[in-house]
Every structure is written in C-alpha cells, then in structure tokens.
Design a protein around this motif. Structure first.
Motif, mmCIF file in Angstrom:
data_model
loop_
_atom_site.group_PDB
_atom_site.id
_atom_site.type_symbol
_atom_site.label_atom_id
_atom_site.label_comp_id
_atom_site.label_asym_id
_atom_site.label_seq_id
_atom_site.Cartn_x
_atom_site.Cartn_y
_atom_site.Cartn_z
ATOM 1 N N SER A 199 -4.143 -18.649 8.736
ATOM 2 C CA SER A 199 -5.098 -18.168 7.739
ATOM 3 C C SER A 199 -4.383 -17.574 6.538
ATOM 4 O O SER A 199 -4.869 -17.656 5.405
ATOM 5 C CB SER A 199 -6.034 -17.136 8.367
ATOM 6 N N ALA A 200 -3.212 -16.990 6.765
ATOM 7 C CA ALA A 200 -2.467 -16.390 5.668
ATOM 8 C C ALA A 200 -1.497 -17.388 5.016
ATOM 9 O O ALA A 200 -1.238 -17.309 3.811
ATOM 10 C CB ALA A 200 -1.701 -15.167 6.171
ATOM 11 N N LEU A 201 -0.973 -18.324 5.795
ATOM 12 C CA LEU A 201 0.088 -19.202 5.293
ATOM 13 C C LEU A 201 -0.388 -20.584 4.879
ATOM 14 O O LEU A 201 0.284 -21.257 4.086
ATOM 15 C CB LEU A 201 1.196 -19.340 6.359
ATOM 16 N N TRP A 202 -1.507 -21.073 5.411
ATOM 17 C CA TRP A 202 -1.891 -22.458 5.111
ATOM 18 C C TRP A 202 -2.125 -22.688 3.611
ATOM 19 O O TRP A 202 -1.754 -23.743 3.080
ATOM 20 C CB TRP A 202 -3.154 -22.815 5.919
ATOM 21 N N PRO A 203 -2.711 -21.746 2.877
ATOM 22 C CA PRO A 203 -2.847 -21.986 1.428
ATOM 23 C C PRO A 203 -1.508 -22.151 0.713
ATOM 24 O O PRO A 203 -1.454 -22.748 -0.359
ATOM 25 C CB PRO A 203 -3.590 -20.740 0.943
ATOM 26 N N MET A 204 -0.430 -21.616 1.293
ATOM 27 C CA MET A 204 0.901 -21.769 0.692
ATOM 28 C C MET A 204 1.753 -22.788 1.441
ATOM 29 O O MET A 204 2.976 -22.760 1.401
ATOM 30 C CB MET A 204 1.635 -20.422 0.692
ATOM 31 N N LYS A 237 -7.048 -30.741 7.925
ATOM 32 C CA LYS A 237 -6.809 -29.308 8.069
ATOM 33 C C LYS A 237 -6.535 -29.000 9.532
ATOM 34 O O LYS A 237 -7.341 -29.323 10.413
ATOM 35 C CB LYS A 237 -8.010 -28.514 7.571
ATOM 36 N N PRO A 238 -5.422 -28.357 9.820
ATOM 37 C CA PRO A 238 -5.085 -28.115 11.226
ATOM 38 C C PRO A 238 -6.000 -27.054 11.854
ATOM 39 O O PRO A 238 -6.596 -26.232 11.160
ATOM 40 C CB PRO A 238 -3.633 -27.648 11.156
ATOM 41 N N SER A 277 1.493 -19.761 -5.722
ATOM 42 C CA SER A 277 0.392 -20.711 -5.917
ATOM 43 C C SER A 277 -0.211 -21.064 -4.570
ATOM 44 O O SER A 277 0.500 -21.303 -3.596
ATOM 45 C CB SER A 277 0.911 -21.968 -6.618
ATOM 46 N N LYS A 278 -1.507 -21.125 -4.535
ATOM 47 C CA LYS A 278 -2.215 -21.389 -3.285
ATOM 48 C C LYS A 278 -2.998 -22.680 -3.402
ATOM 49 O O LYS A 278 -3.433 -23.073 -4.484
ATOM 50 C CB LYS A 278 -3.167 -20.232 -2.958
ATOM 51 N N GLN A 279 -3.115 -23.347 -2.285
ATOM 52 C CA GLN A 279 -3.949 -24.544 -2.200
ATOM 53 C C GLN A 279 -4.858 -24.365 -0.998
ATOM 54 O O GLN A 279 -4.552 -24.776 0.112
ATOM 55 C CB GLN A 279 -3.086 -25.804 -2.055
ATOM 56 N N VAL A 280 -5.951 -23.703 -1.252
ATOM 57 C CA VAL A 280 -6.862 -23.351 -0.151
ATOM 58 C C VAL A 280 -7.595 -24.582 0.356
ATOM 59 O O VAL A 280 -7.743 -24.777 1.575
ATOM 60 C CB VAL A 280 -7.850 -22.262 -0.615
ATOM 61 N N PRO A 282 -8.283 -28.604 1.111
ATOM 62 C CA PRO A 282 -7.472 -29.789 1.450
ATOM 63 C C PRO A 282 -7.297 -30.696 0.226
ATOM 64 O O PRO A 282 -8.177 -30.801 -0.622
ATOM 65 C CB PRO A 282 -8.285 -30.464 2.543
ATOM 66 N N LEU A 283 -6.146 -31.346 0.168
ATOM 67 C CA LEU A 283 -5.843 -32.216 -0.975
ATOM 68 C C LEU A 283 -6.635 -33.517 -0.902
ATOM 69 O O LEU A 283 -6.934 -34.032 0.179
ATOM 70 C CB LEU A 283 -4.352 -32.551 -1.012
ATOM 71 N N GLU A 284 -6.862 -34.071 -2.085
ATOM 72 C CA GLU A 284 -7.472 -35.391 -2.169
ATOM 73 C C GLU A 284 -6.406 -36.454 -1.865
ATOM 74 O O GLU A 284 -5.208 -36.198 -1.942
ATOM 75 C CB GLU A 284 -8.042 -35.590 -3.573
#
Length: 994
Positions: A199-204, A237-238, A277-280, A282-284
């Motif tokens: 929850s804390a690391l996935w955006p980074m 998303k894991p 920078s965060k990527q909350v 999921p990418l396209e």
C-alpha cells in the motif's frame, strides 16, 4: 523506597545493549504511567528482535486505553459533528501523543515482522559476498536475549547478516530501503518488502524497478516486473498482504487527519517520502509497453548485455504486454550477433551494441557483421545457424508488410559471397555442391553457383591462391552441353570475347569487381555458362603454371589477353626470363626442359578447343622466346647442351644466331663497364660463342673488343664520366670515337696499328675511306705533337692506300669513295707539306707534290704557290750553305735582310684550310693542347728555341738554327704571335686568311 530503585530510574540507567526481555517485563512494565511507558518504548531502537518485539508489544498494550476513551468521546458527540477528534486531541494532548505513539509502534511492529521474514529468506535466496562473510565462531544468538522465550513467529535463526540493522530498518524511509534493496539486488528482501508494504510502495513501483541494475537478470525479479491484465486491459495490480487482518483505529483516515492538524503535536514516523513520483493507477497498455522498451534501452546503454534485454522483453511478452514481439525478434537477432557469432581471438566481444546501432544497419551489413570473423572452417556452419534465420525473418517481415521479396535471402547471401575472400567463398561453394541434398546446400541453384564462382575467381586480384580456385572449380556442376547450331556457337564465342573486353580496365571502370562480373554472367544461357567453365578449367591450369615459374597473373589476365598476341608474347618473355618472383632453381638442362614443356603446353589447345595462355603464338615462336630466356640468364653451357640434345627445342641456325645476337646486345646495352673480361660485357662476349661461328657473330665480337679497347683509352662522355657501352653503340659516326681517342690521349697517335685495329673492329674493316680518314687523323695528331716523323709515316701510308684505291675501283676517279678519300689525302698532305716547323724539305716537297696530284683543279693554284715558295726557300737555304762553306768555320755570318724576309713569308703562310676529319669539339681540344705546347716551348723574349738539347728526334738542321738565331728577338716574337693566332684559328675551323 530509594529513588535509585525507582523503575523510572532503573530503566533510564539501562543501556541499549543491556536490555533484555526480562528487563522490559520487570522494569518498564512496572511503571504505572502509560504515556511514559509508551514514550519509553517509542524511544528505544534495538537490533535484537525479541527485545525490540517486547518493547513494541508493551508500548502498544499501554496505548490501548486511549482507544477506549476516544470511542467514548465519539459516542457522546453528535453523529454529524466534524472536528470532534481534533478538538479532543487539542484539549487532551497526552491522548493525542498516545495515539501518535501507537500509530508509530504499530508500523514498527509490521516492519519488525517484515524484517524477520527477510532474515529467514537470506540463507536460501541471497548469494552475495557480503552475506556470506559470517564469523564461524559466533555461537551467540544475535536476536535473542538472555533466557529469552520468543514465540515462533518472532524467532530468527538465520545466521546470515541482514542487509541493514533492525534499528535502522524500523525507522528508515520505506522507499529508500526498497530502492537500496533493488540496487544491491536483494531481490528476496525487496519482494517481501513489496508484499507486506504494497500500500505504501506500489505507487512508487517503477522508481524501485529503475533502481535494479541493468545487469541483473529479470528471472531474479520476474514477479516484481509489471504484467498485463487482459481482462481489465490495464496493468495487473498485485494482491495486497498485511500483517494484521484488521486495521487499528488509529490507522483510520479520520484519526490520521486529526493527528496531522497543526493544533496537535506530531510525532515523526517512517512514512514514505512524498516528493517521489507516484503511479497509483495501473498503467495503460501503451505506457506499459513503453516502460519495457525504456528498460531495454537502459540495459543496453549501461551494460550492453543483449541477453538481459532480450530476457526482459521475453518476460514482458509472456506476461501479456502487447507490441513486444517485434522488439523481441530484433533482440534475438542481435543476441545471435553478440553471443553466437565468432569474434576475433585477440579482442573482447564488442559491447557497444544498442538498438539504435542495430536499426541503423542495412541487411547486407548485418550479414557481414554475422560473418565478419568466420573462417573457412566455420563459415558454412555460421551461415546456417546465424545468417539463414536472419534472412528468414527478413522474408517473413516483407510478407507481413505486403511486399513479398522471395529473392531477398539469395540476394543478400550472394552479395556477401561476391565480396568475401576466396578461401571463404570456397567453403561456401563446398557446402553447395550439386551432389549434396538440396536441403543442406547453401546455394541451391546450379546456374547461380556457376555464375557466382566465375564472378569470384575472375574478379579476384589474387595471384597465389590457385589451389583455392581449383577447389572452387571442383565444386561446380558439370554440364556436357554443346551449341545446337552454328549461330548458337557463334553467339557463345562472341559472349566470351566480349567478356575479355568487359574485364579490361577503362576510364569509367578502373577495376571490374566480382559484383560487376556477376551482372555480366546473370543473363547468360546454360550453353554459354558451360563454355565459360571449360575456359575456366584451361585458365586455372595456365595460372598454376605461371605461378610455378614466378610470373603469376590474376585470372582475369587470361581473358584480357585471349585475343592479344602482343600481350601473350610479352608474358612469354617474362616467363622465359622468369621475371616477377621466385620460382624453382634452374640448375640443369632438365629444369629448363621442364620450363620448355610448360611453355609449349601453354601454346596448345585443350580437348574442348579452348586455346591456352599462349594460344596465339606458334610453337616455334614460343621455343625462340624460351631459348632467348636461357641466353638472357647467362646459362650458355645449358643453351649449347639444349641445342645438341634437340628434343622439343627445334630451332634453325639462323634463329639461334639472331637470338644470340639479340641476347648479346642486351647484355652489352646493360653493361656498366666496357671491359669484356667481366660483368655483363663478358656475358655479351661469351653469348656469341653459343651458335656456330659466322661473319655476323665475328663482327659483333670485334665490336665488343673495340668497346673494351675504347674503355681502356679512358674516353670521357662528360668531364669526369667515362663513356658507357650504350653510348658507344648509339654513336652514329663511329669515326668520331677514333678522333676522341686521339684527342684525349697524347701518345695514342704513336700506336698506328692499334688505332687501325680499333678502326677495323668498330666495323670499318673493309672501308678504305674510313682507313684513310683515320690515317689522316693520326698524321694530324702527330703534327700537333710536332712529331713530324710519325706524321710523315702516317701520310705515306695514307697516300699508298689512296693510290691503291684509285686503281682498284671500277669507276675510277669518278667513284664517290675515291673522291672522298682523295679529298682527305690531299688536304692532309698539303697541311703537313707546308708546315714550317717540319725541317725535311724533300719530304715536304714530296707531300706537296701528292697534294698537287690529288687536289681538285680549283685548289691547284694554292698548292702550287706553296710548293714554289718551299722550293724557293730550299734554293736560298742551299745558297746559304754554300756561302757558309766558303767562309771561316769559326766565323758566323750576319743575317741579312733577305733571309728575314724569307722567314717572314714562311711564317705568314702558316694558315691552313680546315681539316675535314675533325669536328669543332675535337679541333677545340687539339687547339688548346697545341697552344699550351707551343706557348711553353717558344721563347718570345730571346733569340733561341730553348730546346732541351741536340738529341731531340725532330731537331732542326744547323743551318736553319743559325739563320733563326740571326733574327732580332722582338721581330721573331711578333711574327710568332701572329703565326700562333693563325694556327689556333685553323684548329677551330677558320676559313679566312688573316
């Protein structure tokens, strides 16, 4: 109770390394103040897991009551009221601090559990050198305290040292630790960290993945790489994992907002950095594909490890990431180039490979790069395993693009073959033999095989790879095809003739390349190709013969000279003379007969009607060229031996004589010295003994002897430079050589017979006019030396020769030779006969009489005048002698005016016509020498001659000496000066009387 025994005091007095689980339970737990105990647990950071866990458990336990109070306050407040917690925390800062401490301790407890899991994974998963440096004698449990009883989840039995100490792990920034684990390739620690703190690391996550070194293989962190969820159409998303099933009340968003308000005291924890920078979300798919491509570029630019980049793309493709197949294909081909293609043994593998460099290469350069370091032993295998798959990919791409090009693979392979060295090409042709199964052949078209082979060998500049060329020829198809009709045969012959013109260099194409030749052979029909292979067979045999004798030529020469007899003749001469390089040692007749056999073979025609290298030359001409080569090598004994033995060398005597003369003259022209006892001049002389003797050979030998004699006289070409043999041969007027000998050697005139013998050997043996001219030059030289005796002897011999010529020539006096000889003779006699220094009047009168007899009518007056004057002087001399006899022998008569006048007239008459035997250069030389001689011997200031003594051969008569001594010295000096000027003028060719 003593203050020193108070629990507060005891706890503060304990150092971190002294703390144990028992200290925590007995000392800290006995304190009643929850805030103080919680703060004490918050304040202590230890590296021992059990002790740290006991602190965290105690602290969390002592902060539990604040939750009860908070729930009670919330229950008493209005349901819709905002800011209840903020007001409460502002009014009760102790409870706010307890909540903050509880929030931090809960997070530390989660980190502690993560740390324990990381330590469990270290021995099994990590293989780093820093993890293996363990003190084998360290038997203490680094995590447990004394008499500690630790629950199973908290027990850490791994002996491997963790990546960072526990005390740091609990408080460090989570993202920084994740990036640290990634950069150090602690993949198992990173995996656990991301699993329990997602929850804390996935955006980074991408920041963390970018910290993994480029050389790290993706298989080591494949479960950390992004994947594609085909159902959602976005990044997968894991699943999230937590150490606690339910979140604590203080971890709720409402409580966190209240605690973060300015009115509440903040206690710092270990939250991630907000500046990253965060990527909350999921990418396209496109961005996911772009990240993988970016990762590949990073790997290649930092490490050049194509296999790592390929593995990364393969993993992404296996995870469903779209549009990676083409990139994976490119990397696969590039990987073959970097890892499978052979490399130079003395250099490392080229690591400077990037996708941009790969994409900038055209297909032909890629093929050459694959085979750049292939050898003749490996090239066929390298083409099969490296080039053929690449060509298949190119063909498939062209089909997918809707632009099919079936000839593309062959075209690229052919281009490489046409630019490859012959040994590489031979290996490819060996793997393309017509007898091999079609599936195993690199070149499957027989006609293309023949065209390529013809282009490679005829386009090569090599002069020493004949075995390789023959091996190529042996791999070619054998067609037994003949022209069906005469027109087809003529067309085939015209094609082959045009091939010779095609390979000849021109201004537009200085060199015909194999690619140019392949274009020429491309449209040829099968019958023309078959004929070209027959010609190639003959040319290869001729090329091997040329190479054997050290006169190798490129194979294209045989095409260029096929219709050029002059070029064939020139190369036959090179072969006979073995000009061009090393060959077999020619020590005996057998070796030379071997050379003759090869040269005659080259003048023949093959069974298929193909003329060999000397096909335009007859066997007689080839034999002549061969024999000339034997002579030019100086092997005269072998030449005579070959002539005696006969065999294949059949030459008529005239041809042998001509060849011997030609070889002798070549030696002569190349000689640096005229002495025929050594060097090239000796070879020129001995070469004339090979054929039977003849007049021509005798004359040539005499000319060589004459050249040697001229060299002994030190005749100079230029000041200080002796005349060379080639200058002697090129002299048009060889009589001038006699003149140069006489002018450059003061005593040469004394050797009349030597000079005449030299004249005969110079080619004037039967030339009476030349002999007369030579005698005239001898007389003139003696006259200039004031040797009147030898001058008269030469003149008498000249007169005798001329008189004999005048009676023996059929045309008589009208013959041009008689006229020319007579002209020379009368001028020479006239010159000597009126010489005042010559004291023998009788001989002078006789010479002037011969001059009267031989001179032309228009000269009679001049000669007769001189004769009368001489006769008058003789009469006066006689009178003087008679008068002298009548006087006392002890008295000397005084010279009278008449005698002085007579001498003055004689001196005035010294001017002579120009000698027709000498050119200006020789006359100038004689004039200079005569001037020096006369000037040194003539005493201008005294009345005597100043001779050395009466014993001189040319001493004057006593009467003439006495009469001269009677003159006044000044008068004699003036008259002598004028006479000397006139004499010099005659030597230089003056025609006017002064």
């Amino acid at each position: 109770m003593d203050s020193s025994d108070h629990p507060h005091t005891l706890w503060v007095a304990l150092r971190d390394e002294e703390l144990t689980v028992q200290n925590v339970e007995e000392t800290l737990a006995s304190v009643d103040d929850d805030l103080w105990v919680a703060a004490a647990c918050f304040d202590r950071l230890l590296d021992i897991v059990p002790v740290q866990r006991s602190l965290l458990d105690l602290g969390i336990k002592r902060t539990a009551k604040v939750i009860e109070r908070a729930e009670e306050i919330i229950s008493l407040s209005d349901p819709g009221a905002d800011g209840v917690l903020t007001d409460w925390f502002s009014e009760s800062p102790a409870d706010a601090q307890l909540c903050q401490i509880r929030l931090v301790l809960l997070e530390r407890l989660d980190r502690l559990n993560t740390f324990v899991e990381i330590c469990k994974e270290l021995p099994a998963k990590e293989g780093h050198a820093e993890d293996s440096d363990i003190d084998e004698e360290w038997e203490d449990d680094p995590w447990g305290g004394e008499n500690a009883t630790v629950p199973a989840p908290a027990r850490a039995t791994a002996p491997t040292e963790p990546p960072i100490p526990l005390s740091e792990f609990l408080v460090e920034d989570m993202l920084e630790m994740a990036c640290f684990f990634a950069s150090q390739e602690y993949t198992s620690a990173l995996r656990i960290l991301l699993l329990y703190h997602s929850s804390a690391l996935w955006p980074m996550r991408f920041t963390i993945l970018d910290s993994i070194p480029g050389h790290s293989h993706p298989s080591e962190y494949r479960d950390l790489l992004p994947a594609y969820d085909i159902n959602c159409g976005t990044e997968l998303k894991p699943a999230l994992s937590h150490w606690r099933a339910e979140r604590d009340w203080v971890e709720s968003a409402e409580v966190k907002r209240a605690l973060e308000s300015p009115e509440v005291l903040i206690v710092e924890g270990g939250t991630p950095t907000d500046g990253t920078s965060k990527q909350v979300q999921p990418l396209e798919p496109q961005k996911l594909t772009a990240w993988y491509k970016q990762r590949v570029d990073y790997v290649l630019s930092t490490t050049g490890m194509v296999d790592i980049a390929l593995a990364t793309i393969q993993h992404g493709a296996s995870q469903g990431v779209p549009e990676l197949d083409a990139l994976g294909e490119e990397l696969s081909l590039l990987s073959r180039l970097v890892y499978d293609a052979p490399h130079a043994s003395d250099s490392d593998v080229d690591t400077d490979w990037t996708l941009s460099r790969w994409h900038s290469m055209d297909p032909s350069n890629v093929v050459r790069a694959y085979l750049a370091h292939s050898t003749a032993q490996t090239v066929a295998r390298d083409i099969s395993r490296l080039v053929v798959p690449y060509l298949f990919v190119l063909e498939a791409r062209a089909e997918r693009a809707g632009q099919p090009d079936p000839e593309l693979p062959n075209r690229l392979l052919y281009d490489f073959l046409l630019s490859a060295p012959l040994d590489i090409a031979a290996a490819v042709f060996d793997a393309s033999k017509p007898i091999a199964p079609a599936a195993q052949r690199l070149i499957r078209n027989d006609e293309d095989t023949a065209r390529l082979a013809l282009a490679c060998v005829y386009g090569s500049d090599s002069r020493n790879e004949w075995p390789t060329m023959s091996r190529i020829f042996e791999c070619l198809p054998a067609w037994d095809i003949s022209p069906d009709n005469e027109d087809e045969a003529d067309e085939t012959d015209a094609t082959i003739i045009s091939l010779g013109a095609f390979v000849t260099p021109s201004t537009t194409r200085p060199r015909c390349t194999p690619s140019d030749l392949f274009l020429f052979f491309k449209p040829l029909p099968l019958v023309s190709l078959s004929r070209a292979l027959d010609i190639l067979d003959v040319h290869l045999e001729a090329g091997e013969i040329f190479s054997r004798w050290g006169v190798a030529a490129p194979l294209r020469w045989f095409l260029q000279s096929a219709n050029d007899a002059a070029e064939q003749r020139a190369w036959a001469n090179r072969m006979a003379r073995r000009i061009g390089g090393p060959g077999p040692d020619m020590n005996g007749p057998g070796d030379w007969e071997w050379l003759l056999d090869d040269m005659l073979k080259l003048s023949g025609t093959s069974d298929n009607g193909v003329k060999s290298a000397f096909g335009l030359l007859s066997q007689v001409e080839v034999s002549s060229i061969f024999f000339g080569g034997v002579l030019s090598s100086g092997k005269f004994d072998i030449a005579r031996n070959l002539l005696r033995r006969g065999g294949k060398l059949v030459l008529d005597p005239n041809t042998v004589e001509e060849l011997s003369l030609s070889a002798s003259r070549e030696f002569y022209d190349n000689a640096s010295s005229g002495n025929y006892k050594f060097g090239d001049m000796k070879l020129a002389y001995d070469c004339l003994d090979v054929p039977p003797r003849s007049d021509r050979l005798a004359r040539e030998k005499e000319f060589i002897e004459a050249t040697s004699r001229l060299s002994s006289f030190n005749v100079m070409s230029r000041p200080g430079i002796p005349i060379s043999p080639i200058e002697i041969r090129l002299t048009k007027d060889r009589l001038s050589l006699i003149s140069r000998v006489l002018s450059s050697n003061t005593d040469a005139y004394k050797h009349t017979q030597v000079i005449l013998d030299l004249l005969h050997k110079l080619g004037f043996r039967d030339d009476v006019v030349a002999e007369v001219k030579t005698l005239a030059m001898l007389a003139d030289s003696a006259l200039q030396a004031e040797d009147f005796t030898r001058a008269h002897e030469a003149s008498e011999k000249m007169i005798s020769t001329v008189l004999k010529l005048r009676t023996s020539v059929p045309l008589g006096l009208d013959d041009p030779q008689v006229q020319e000889a007579s002209e020379v003779c009368w001028v020479s006699c006239f010159q000597l006969g009126r010489q005042p220094e010559f004291s023998d009047t009788g001989k002078k009168l006789s010479l002037l009489g011969r001059a009267l007899e031989l001179c032309p009518p228009d000269k009679l007056h001049d000669v007769l005048t001189s004769w009368r004057r001489l006769e008058k002087e003789d009469m006066e001399a006689r009178r003087e002698r008679l008068a002298h006899r009548s006087t006392s022998p002890h008295k000397r008569p005084i010279a009278n005016t008449k005698t002085a006048s007579s001498l003055q007239a004689r001196l005035h008459d010294l001017h002579m016509p120009t000698s027709p035997l000498m050119n200006a250069e020789d006359a100038a030389a004689l004039a200079s020498r005569t001037f020096n001689r006369v000037a040194s011997n003539f005493p201008f200031a005294v009345g005597s001659r100043g001779r050395s003594g009466p014993s001189q051969d040319d001493a004057r008569s006593r009467s003439r000496d006495e009469s001269r001594r009677g003159f006044d010295g000044d008068e004699v000096s003036a008259q002598a000066s004028r006479v000397l000027q006139r004499g010099i003028g005659w030597l230089l060719g003056a025609d006017e009387e002064s």
